[in-house]
Scaffold this motif. Structure first.
Motif, mmCIF file in Angstrom:
data_model
loop_
_atom_site.group_PDB
_atom_site.id
_atom_site.type_symbol
_atom_site.label_atom_id
_atom_site.label_comp_id
_atom_site.label_asym_id
_atom_site.label_seq_id
_atom_site.Cartn_x
_atom_site.Cartn_y
_atom_site.Cartn_z
ATOM 1 N N ASN A 1 -3.307 3.836 -8.714
ATOM 2 C CA ASN A 1 -2.385 2.834 -7.938
ATOM 3 C C ASN A 1 -1.114 3.291 -7.830
ATOM 4 O O ASN A 1 -0.791 4.384 -7.830
ATOM 5 N N SER A 2 -0.372 1.753 -6.949
ATOM 6 C CA SER A 2 0.811 1.990 -6.958
ATOM 7 C C SER A 2 1.868 1.089 -7.306
ATOM 8 O O SER A 2 0.735 0.497 -8.226
ATOM 9 N N VAL B 1 6.249 1.909 -4.623
ATOM 10 C CA VAL B 1 7.163 3.017 -5.155
ATOM 11 C C VAL B 1 6.198 3.910 -6.379
ATOM 12 O O VAL B 1 5.271 2.922 -6.553
ATOM 13 N N LYS B 2 6.817 4.467 -6.827
ATOM 14 C CA LYS B 2 6.182 5.135 -7.933
ATOM 15 C C LYS B 2 7.032 3.902 -8.960
ATOM 16 O O LYS B 2 8.079 4.277 -8.640
ATOM 17 N N GLN B 3 6.262 3.706 -10.200
ATOM 18 C CA GLN B 3 6.548 2.972 -11.180
ATOM 19 C C GLN B 3 7.140 2.960 -11.773
ATOM 20 O O GLN B 3 8.591 1.990 -12.105
ATOM 21 N N ARG C 1 14.179 2.009 -6.606
ATOM 22 C CA ARG C 1 13.465 2.190 -4.992
ATOM 23 C C ARG C 1 13.357 0.968 -4.577
ATOM 24 O O ARG C 1 13.875 0.954 -3.199
ATOM 25 N N ALA C 2 12.639 0.343 -4.657
ATOM 26 C CA ALA C 2 12.444 -1.219 -4.253
ATOM 27 C C ALA C 2 13.679 -2.007 -3.324
ATOM 28 O O ALA C 2 13.529 -1.826 -2.018
ATOM 29 N N LEU D 1 7.727 -6.343 -9.220
ATOM 30 C CA LEU D 1 7.501 -5.034 -9.467
ATOM 31 C C LEU D 1 5.936 -5.262 -9.254
ATOM 32 O O LEU D 1 5.310 -5.830 -10.705
ATOM 33 N N GLN D 2 4.749 -5.140 -8.821
ATOM 34 C CA GLN D 2 3.334 -5.572 -9.154
ATOM 35 C C GLN D 2 2.581 -3.816 -9.002
ATOM 36 O O GLN D 2 2.487 -3.445 -8.059
#
Length: 186
Positions: A3-4, A158-160, A165-166, A181-182
């Protein structure tokens, strides 16, 4: 399956605008090893014919409750409509042909690359390959292509643990994040 984590940065009815933003995001990224993945939810024989032309040897499975059939079972996709098709590791030059073939079908293009740049403003170093994607969902309001729409949405992955960063990436191209973020299955 890994997952991302993804966050929307643009929702528009203009596919050219969406592709322009994707290009801007890719200009920020380390794209030395760039490839694209395609997915589509196919409902008609005409859509299937067009998409099979640009995704030869695509994996597919019957879409919906109580539906059966898949490429693994060597069934005919035209006998199992609707189907969900995917093809990974395609050449980036195939994107326009894929989007044209998708037409009004819910579809997704995911650009997979080496990493995101350093984001010193938010305390992040260079990002690695895990979580380094840009996704364009067309004719769908979600990453799973389950909610048809006339809109197209661009997501950054992005990494959780690097979720800040998003919004930083969105700001680099003059945008803001949309929603939360999902988790995004890969």
């Amino acid at each position: 399956m890994s997952n991302s984590h993804a966050q929307a940065v643009l929702r528009t009815t203009d596919i050219a605008e969406a592709l322009r933003v994707v290009g801007q995001l890719l200009d920020l990224a380390d794209t030395r090893e760039l490839e694209v993945d395609f997915e589509a939810r196919v409902s008609t024989a005409h859509e299937l014919e067009r998409l099979t032309g640009v995704m030869p040897d695509a994996d597919w499975y019957a879409y919906g409750a109580d539906r059966h059939g898949s490429s693994r079972e060597v069934d005919s996709p035209s006998d199992c409509l609707p189907v969900f098709m995917s093809r990974w590791g395609m050449d980036p030059e195939a994107v326009e042909a894929f989007l044209a073939a998708a037409g009004k079908a819910p579809a997704m293009v995911r650009w997979d690359f080496t990493g995101w740049p350093e984001a010193p403003d938010v305390g992040l170093g260079r990002g690695g390959t895990r979580g380094a994607y840009v996704t364009l969902c067309v004719n769908a309001d979600d990453l799973h292509l389950e909610e048809p729409s006339t809109d197209h949405t661009v997501y950054v992955h992005v990494k959780q643990v690097e979720s800040r960063r998003a919004p930083w990436l969105a700001a680099q191209v003059g945008l803001r994040v949309i929603g939360e973020l999902q988790m995004a299955p890969m």
